[in-house]
Design an enzyme around this catalytic site. Sequence first.
Site, short mmCIF file in Angstrom:
data_model
loop_
_atom_site.label_atom_id
_atom_site.label_comp_id
_atom_site.label_asym_id
_atom_site.label_seq_id
_atom_site.Cartn_x
_atom_site.Cartn_y
_atom_site.Cartn_z
N ASP A 173 -10.07 22.03 -1.44
CA ASP A 173 -9.51 22.74 -0.20
C ASP A 173 -8.67 23.82 -0.28
O ASP A 173 -7.81 23.70 -1.07
CB ASP A 173 -8.79 21.55 0.67
CG ASP A 173 -8.66 21.85 2.07
OD1 ASP A 173 -9.09 22.99 2.46
OD2 ASP A 173 -7.79 21.03 2.79
N SER A 214 -10.42 18.47 -6.83
CA SER A 214 -9.95 17.92 -5.01
C SER A 214 -11.18 17.74 -4.40
O SER A 214 -12.30 17.04 -4.75
CB SER A 214 -8.85 19.03 -4.91
OG SER A 214 -8.33 18.64 -3.68
N MET A 215 -10.99 18.47 -3.01
CA MET A 215 -12.10 18.41 -2.25
C MET A 215 -13.45 18.61 -2.54
O MET A 215 -14.57 18.37 -2.19
CB MET A 215 -11.91 18.96 -0.98
CG MET A 215 -12.89 18.59 0.43
SD MET A 215 -12.36 19.38 1.85
CE MET A 215 -12.88 21.06 1.55
N CYS A 261 7.16 7.69 2.58
CA CYS A 261 7.16 6.58 1.71
C CYS A 261 6.23 7.04 0.69
O CYS A 261 4.87 7.40 1.02
CB CYS A 261 6.67 5.17 2.48
SG CYS A 261 6.75 3.88 1.13
N ASP A 318 -1.22 11.92 -7.96
CA ASP A 318 -0.81 13.12 -8.44
C ASP A 318 -0.06 14.33 -7.51
O ASP A 318 0.11 15.44 -7.87
CB ASP A 318 -2.23 14.04 -8.98
CG ASP A 318 -2.89 14.38 -7.64
OD1 ASP A 318 -2.63 14.22 -6.43
OD2 ASP A 318 -4.46 14.47 -8.05
N HIS A 350 -1.29 17.67 -8.94
CA HIS A 350 -2.74 17.89 -8.40
C HIS A 350 -3.16 19.26 -8.78
O HIS A 350 -4.40 19.42 -9.01
CB HIS A 350 -2.73 17.75 -6.96
CG HIS A 350 -3.95 17.79 -6.15
ND1 HIS A 350 -5.02 16.67 -6.60
CD2 HIS A 350 -4.54 18.82 -5.26
CE1 HIS A 350 -5.95 17.15 -6.02
NE2 HIS A 350 -5.89 18.30 -5.02
#
Length: 413
Positions: A46, A198-199, A355, A360, A392
Site C-alpha cells: 500500500d 505488505s499488501m 495500546c 513490525d 515494516h
Amino acid sequence: MDRHLCICREIQLRSGLLFPFLLLMMLADLALPAQRHPPVVLVPGDLGNQLEAKLDKPKVVHYLCSKRTDSYFTLWLNLELLLPVIIDCWIDNIRLVYNRTSRTTQFPDGVDVRVPGFGETFSLEFLDPSKRNVGSYFYTMVESLVGWGYTRGEDVRGAPYDWRRAPNENGPYFLALQEMIEEMYQMYGGPVVLVAHSMGNMYMLYFLQRQPQAWKDKYIQAFVSLGAPWGGVAKTLRVLASGDNNRIPVIGPLKIREQQRSAVSTSWLLPYNHTWSHEKVFVYTPTANYTLRDYHRFFQDIGFEDGWFMRQDTQGLVEALVPPGVELHCLYGTGVPTPNSFYYENFPDRDPKICFGDGDGTVNLESVLQCQAWQSRQEHKVSLQELPGSEHIEMLANATTLAYLKRVLLEEP
C-alpha cells in the site's frame, strides 16, 4: 622427408581442422543464455509505487489548485503537494468516488490517474521521482540484486499497481502480471521468484489462488513474502476512524482521513475473523466498544457507511484456508511496538490513546503468522524467518532479509 617436419605438418593440419570446430563451440557457448539465477518480480505494498495524474476538472476546491494540466504529473509521492492548503488539491485529486450501485470506485470528475513503469523498477525504488531518501523504498534491494548479477527492467522487474483499489477492481493488472511472468520464463529459461511486501502479498495471494496448479508449478519457483498482513491490520480501524498521518507533522490526521477512507484497500485490510478472536476489542469509546463483529455499527458511527459496502465487496477476495500453492518464504518483523487497540475519549474526531502489541510497527504478529497454517495445507515448502527489531519498511533493506533473499535466488547454503 624429415620425420619432425611431418609431425609438425600433421599437427598444423589437425589444428587447422580443429580451429573452426573450436570456434563454433565457443560461439555456441556465447549463444547460450548467461542466466544462472531465476528472474524476479517485485510487488509493492500500500502506497508503495508512484501514481501519475492528468487534470481537466470542471471545478477545484481552492483557487490555488490546478484545474487543467497538459501532461501527466506525479501524484504520489510528491512532497510539494502535501504542503498546507495545497494538500486540499491533492486530496481532491487522489481520492476515489465509491458507487453503491456498481459497487466500484471511480476517479473524480476530470481526473485521470495512471500507474507508471509496469515492468520497470523505478516507480517502486523511489516513491518520489526526485529520489529523495524520504521516498526510498525498494532501492536498496534492487541495488543488491544488481550486485548479484541482475539487470533492472530485464530479469528483475516491478509490478506496480493502483494500491488505492482492491484486487476486484484491478483485473487488467493481473492479466498484465501473468503475461509478464510467462514472458520472463521464456526469456530467461526458468520460473520466476515473486518478492512482495505488505499488501502486495495479499495481491499475490489473490493472484495465485486463481491460477491452475499446473501453471504455478511451471512459472513460479518461489514466493518471498515480506511483512504480509494475511489476517488484516489493527491500525486500519484508527485510519478509518480518525485518520493517520504516519507521523508527518504537516499533515493533519483528519485532513488525510478523507483520502484514506476513499481507498477501498483500506477497508479490505481490516482484521479478519480467521486470525483474530471474535471477542477482541479493537476500539474502545465512552459509549461503545468495537470488535470485528461490529464493523457495520463502526462504519455507521464514524459516518462512513460506504466503508461497510467496501468491506462486503472485498472481505471474501482471498481465502484464508487456501494456500498459495507455491514454495513460500514468510519473513516478518518482531519486537517493534505495533498498534493493537485504541482508546478514544472523543470518538471519532480526536486522536486515540494506543495500546501496543508485537509486530513490525504496522503489521501485527498475529496477522503475519497466518502463513504457519499453510504448512500442513500444501505440498510446497513453507518457511518462516523472524526479523527481530525489523520495522515494516526498513525490513526491505535489512541485512538478514537480503541475505535470505540471496540464498533463495542463488541457492547458496
